[in-house]
Design a protein around this motif. Sequence first.
Motif, PDB file in Angstrom:
ATOM      1  N   ALA A 211      18.934 118.705 -12.692  1.00 56.28           N
ATOM      2  CA  ALA A 211      18.082 117.570 -12.346  1.00 56.28           C
ATOM      3  C   ALA A 211      16.746 117.659 -13.051  1.00 56.28           C
ATOM      4  O   ALA A 211      16.183 116.650 -13.492  1.00 56.28           O
ATOM      5  CB  ALA A 211      17.887 117.518 -10.831  1.00 56.28           C
ATOM      6  N   ARG A 212      16.228 118.873 -13.197  1.00 59.29           N
ATOM      7  CA  ARG A 212      14.911 119.027 -13.824  1.00 59.29           C
ATOM      8  C   ARG A 212      14.956 118.721 -15.316  1.00 59.29           C
ATOM      9  O   ARG A 212      13.929 118.468 -15.929  1.00 59.29           O
ATOM     10  CB  ARG A 212      14.396 120.440 -13.568  1.00 59.29           C
ATOM     11  CG  ARG A 212      12.890 120.568 -13.722  1.00 59.29           C
ATOM     12  CD  ARG A 212      12.373 121.820 -13.065  1.00 59.29           C
ATOM     13  NE  ARG A 212      12.456 121.739 -11.611  1.00 59.29           N
ATOM     14  CZ  ARG A 212      12.152 122.746 -10.787  1.00 59.29           C
ATOM     15  NH1 ARG A 212      11.771 123.899 -11.292  1.00 59.29           N
ATOM     16  NH2 ARG A 212      12.246 122.588  -9.492  1.00 59.29           N
TER      17      ARG A 212
ATOM     18  N   VAL B 153      14.182 106.542  -4.460  1.00 61.44           N
ATOM     19  CA  VAL B 153      13.640 107.343  -3.363  1.00 61.44           C
ATOM     20  C   VAL B 153      13.763 106.540  -2.073  1.00 61.44           C
ATOM     21  O   VAL B 153      13.325 105.385  -2.015  1.00 61.44           O
ATOM     22  CB  VAL B 153      12.166 107.723  -3.617  1.00 61.44           C
ATOM     23  CG1 VAL B 153      11.596 108.520  -2.452  1.00 61.44           C
ATOM     24  CG2 VAL B 153      12.036 108.501  -4.919  1.00 61.44           C
ATOM     25  N   LYS B 154      14.341 107.156  -1.038  1.00 61.11           N
ATOM     26  CA  LYS B 154      14.496 106.478   0.244  1.00 61.11           C
ATOM     27  C   LYS B 154      14.053 107.389   1.386  1.00 61.11           C
ATOM     28  O   LYS B 154      14.519 108.530   1.499  1.00 61.11           O
ATOM     29  CB  LYS B 154      15.951 106.052   0.464  1.00 61.11           C
ATOM     30  CG  LYS B 154      16.396 104.920  -0.459  1.00 61.11           C
ATOM     31  CD  LYS B 154      17.818 104.464  -0.142  1.00 61.11           C
ATOM     32  CE  LYS B 154      18.218 103.301  -1.055  1.00 61.11           C
ATOM     33  NZ  LYS B 154      19.617 102.855  -0.809  1.00 61.11           N
TER      34      LYS B 154
ATOM     35  N   GLY C 292      14.745 113.245   3.446  1.00 56.78           N
ATOM     36  CA  GLY C 292      14.941 111.970   2.780  1.00 56.78           C
ATOM     37  C   GLY C 292      15.945 112.077   1.655  1.00 56.78           C
ATOM     38  O   GLY C 292      16.585 113.115   1.440  1.00 56.78           O
ATOM     39  N   SER C 293      16.058 110.998   0.903  1.00 61.18           N
ATOM     40  CA  SER C 293      17.016 110.933  -0.197  1.00 61.18           C
ATOM     41  C   SER C 293      16.290 110.636  -1.497  1.00 61.18           C
ATOM     42  O   SER C 293      15.479 109.705  -1.563  1.00 61.18           O
ATOM     43  CB  SER C 293      18.056 109.842   0.079  1.00 61.18           C
ATOM     44  OG  SER C 293      18.858 109.605  -1.065  1.00 61.18           O
ATOM     45  N   VAL C 294      16.578 111.445  -2.511  1.00 61.17           N
ATOM     46  CA  VAL C 294      16.042 111.213  -3.855  1.00 61.17           C
ATOM     47  C   VAL C 294      17.204 111.291  -4.835  1.00 61.17           C
ATOM     48  O   VAL C 294      17.820 112.349  -4.999  1.00 61.17           O
ATOM     49  CB  VAL C 294      14.952 112.236  -4.224  1.00 61.17           C
ATOM     50  CG1 VAL C 294      14.500 112.010  -5.669  1.00 61.17           C
ATOM     51  CG2 VAL C 294      13.775 112.146  -3.282  1.00 61.17           C
ATOM     52  N   LYS C 295      17.502 110.169  -5.467  1.00 61.74           N
ATOM     53  CA  LYS C 295      18.587 110.116  -6.440  1.00 61.74           C
ATOM     54  C   LYS C 295      18.013 109.915  -7.837  1.00 61.74           C
ATOM     55  O   LYS C 295      17.224 109.011  -8.074  1.00 61.74           O
ATOM     56  CB  LYS C 295      19.561 108.985  -6.104  1.00 61.74           C
ATOM     57  CG  LYS C 295      20.345 109.226  -4.817  1.00 61.74           C
ATOM     58  CD  LYS C 295      21.350 108.111  -4.563  1.00 61.74           C
ATOM     59  CE  LYS C 295      22.158 108.385  -3.298  1.00 61.74           C
ATOM     60  NZ  LYS C 295      23.137 107.312  -3.021  1.00 61.74           N
TER      61      LYS C 295
ATOM     62  N   PHE D 241      18.277 116.580  -3.787  1.00 69.60           N
ATOM     63  CA  PHE D 241      17.965 117.483  -2.683  1.00 69.60           C
ATOM     64  C   PHE D 241      19.252 118.126  -2.162  1.00 69.60           C
ATOM     65  O   PHE D 241      20.349 117.597  -2.309  1.00 69.60           O
ATOM     66  CB  PHE D 241      17.291 116.728  -1.542  1.00 69.60           C
ATOM     67  CG  PHE D 241      15.863 116.331  -1.840  1.00 69.60           C
ATOM     68  CD1 PHE D 241      15.218 116.786  -2.974  1.00 69.60           C
ATOM     69  CD2 PHE D 241      15.160 115.516  -0.971  1.00 69.60           C
ATOM     70  CE1 PHE D 241      13.910 116.426  -3.246  1.00 69.60           C
ATOM     71  CE2 PHE D 241      13.857 115.150  -1.235  1.00 69.60           C
ATOM     72  CZ  PHE D 241      13.228 115.597  -2.380  1.00 69.60           C
ATOM     73  N   ARG D 242      19.083 119.289  -1.529  1.00 71.05           N
ATOM     74  CA  ARG D 242      20.188 119.992  -0.874  1.00 71.05           C
ATOM     75  C   ARG D 242      21.339 120.274  -1.851  1.00 71.05           C
ATOM     76  O   ARG D 242      22.519 120.147  -1.533  1.00 71.05           O
ATOM     77  CB  ARG D 242      20.706 119.201   0.335  1.00 71.05           C
ATOM     78  CG  ARG D 242      19.646 119.016   1.413  1.00 71.05           C
ATOM     79  CD  ARG D 242      20.182 118.200   2.564  1.00 71.05           C
ATOM     80  NE  ARG D 242      20.481 116.831   2.170  1.00 71.05           N
ATOM     81  CZ  ARG D 242      19.561 115.870   2.116  1.00 71.05           C
ATOM     82  NH1 ARG D 242      18.299 116.145   2.417  1.00 71.05           N
ATOM     83  NH2 ARG D 242      19.892 114.643   1.773  1.00 71.05           N
ATOM     84  N   GLN D 243      20.947 120.644  -3.075  1.00 73.88           N
ATOM     85  CA  GLN D 243      21.954 120.984  -4.073  1.00 73.88           C
ATOM     86  C   GLN D 243      21.866 122.466  -4.424  1.00 73.88           C
ATOM     87  O   GLN D 243      20.879 123.141  -4.123  1.00 73.88           O
ATOM     88  CB  GLN D 243      21.760 120.157  -5.353  1.00 73.88           C
ATOM     89  CG  GLN D 243      22.120 118.686  -5.191  1.00 73.88           C
ATOM     90  CD  GLN D 243      22.113 117.969  -6.532  1.00 73.88           C
ATOM     91  OE1 GLN D 243      21.612 118.487  -7.505  1.00 73.88           O
ATOM     92  NE2 GLN D 243      22.686 116.785  -6.567  1.00 73.88           N
TER      93      GLN D 243
END
Length: 645
Positions: free
Chosen positions: A473-474, A388-389, A453-456, A463-465
Amino acid sequence: MALNPSALDVQGLCMDLYTQNGWGLALSDLAFQIAPGETFALVGESGCGKSMTALALMQLLPDVAQITQGSVDLKGQNLFELSERQMQAFRGRRLSIIFQEPASSLNPVMRIGEQMLEALLRHHSMPKTAAKARCIEWLERVGLNEPHRRFEQFPFEFSGGQLQRIMIAIALVSEPDLLIADEPTTALDVTLQAQVLQLLKELQAQRGMAMMLITHDLAVVKDMAHRVALMYAGEIVEIRQAKAFFAQPKHPYAKLLLNSLPDFDRRGGDLAAITGQVPALTSTFEGCRFAPRCPQRSESCETQKVGLYLFGEGSGNSVRCLLVKEGEGSQEGHLTPLLPPRHPDNPLVANSTQSEAPAGVLGQGLSEVLTGGVEQGAASSGGVVLDVKDLRVAYALKRRWLQQPQSFEAVKGVSFSIEQGKTLALVGESGCGKTSLAKALMQVLGRDAKVDGSVKLRGQEIFRQAKHNELIARRQMQIVFQNPFASLNPRMRILDILEEGMKSLHPEWSRETRHADLKVLLDRVGLPQNALERFPHEFSGGQRQRIAIARALAVKPSLIICDEPTSALDVSIQAQILNLLRELQASLGVSYLLITHNISVVSYLADDVAVMHEGVLVEKASALEVLHSPKHPYTQSLLASVPRI
């Protein structure tokens, strides 16, 4: 013990309760006294009779409950001799109660101020302006900011912790002689808990108020109580001075409860979880009620009745245990019966059976169907699972009095990572942004929220997918909620609850594959195979939380977000769940984001700790560093507020 006219004196209290299976013995021969200025703690697992005792003292029992014998004297007045109209003059003024569920205890269509004034003006003759001033003073004393504005608000405008503070203010505004506090700090974080408990101590010192504290938080008991009464299956099994109770408990049940508590020194090992569960009210017994769960039981424990025995000359200590009776009697020779067992020929007396699987036996030697549960053998792959960034969460504030919409930033540029098979604990006060962060990760925030932000997850940006990728992802990230009953659909069988996510996130799995996995999964979380055909209401709180964990594991995630997974559970059930989480992590390599205000749980389970304050991470390091050598002043203040045993 001579009756102090300013004390509560309970003698021989017995109560029957009607259930769907017939009449059951809810309370049996309760006897205790509470002196002015004393805090008397009533502890034990859910279902042992603590809250029913409180309702009996308040004369607020449901229609299905009957007091069959006994007396309750407050300042020399037997409350059982009073009519309902006379009791109304006692409630609130002479004795008051703080209920466990504040949301259901407040009138949703009345302003907070109106409810406080109603309680105060009923018992005190004073001008309304003076009464309002006192109510506002109490709202401030229990830690609510802007008390004048809060006075005019409705219950739905407050958080759970704030509602609990309001309940405490309503209970104390009339300054009663006896306060019954039924789990008064369960919904509060540690700093606010310390503030409220200190307030109760100060009120006792000022007014000599007696208090009966009902809680499953034994650290709070050690900090607050003068004496402790341990209940089990409707009986008191031990009464001790608090210091002696924690230093050298006598009853086997007391020893097991204290050994169930998590702490840093017990990391890596199983907690002493108690097998089975508290027997149903309609259960019957030939001997000791705790014998079916007691590891020290003998044959005589299961067949011979035992009363409550005094030990130690003039100490007031008492215990209900044959082993203690024999041991103390042979050493000191002054053990004497205090109360005989009730109704030796009562038809309610026979053996009970236990239905819950023993804790700690979590599918050992099972097939490895679930070892692929952390996608593609991740249990051995290691590496960063979640990165998480600069995560930010802002809510749009749309209020009629605002000329232009405004926003509130709940999470302000948070960054952290979690490695495979590791646990990161996220701690902080209520309102600091922990749950907003969890909901942002799960992408379940409403339209009023803006997330940046960014969550990998496993290196893939979530995000934004596209919607399809969000579901993928879930698969790898699931959540276990705080309330195990509210998070399960009461109209669905356990099979349907567990299969729902599997069907949605893994449509390629056949029905046979799903059912084969679920059988192994039930064994792994310590549930019987017939659980699949039952409904949530047929399980205990600990079993329901196991079902919630099984649902999260069913889709084989890499990461589970645990949002206060044990705060609603007794210490013995908490120990079972913590043992389960630790065992699953060791065998499956699953990672946890643990959101909690229970520092003891953090010290037992967490590898790393992140401290959150007003939407910002103020400190992040290993659990050893944060818990034993905190650097940030807020972390130091937070840990200083934690009650300890």
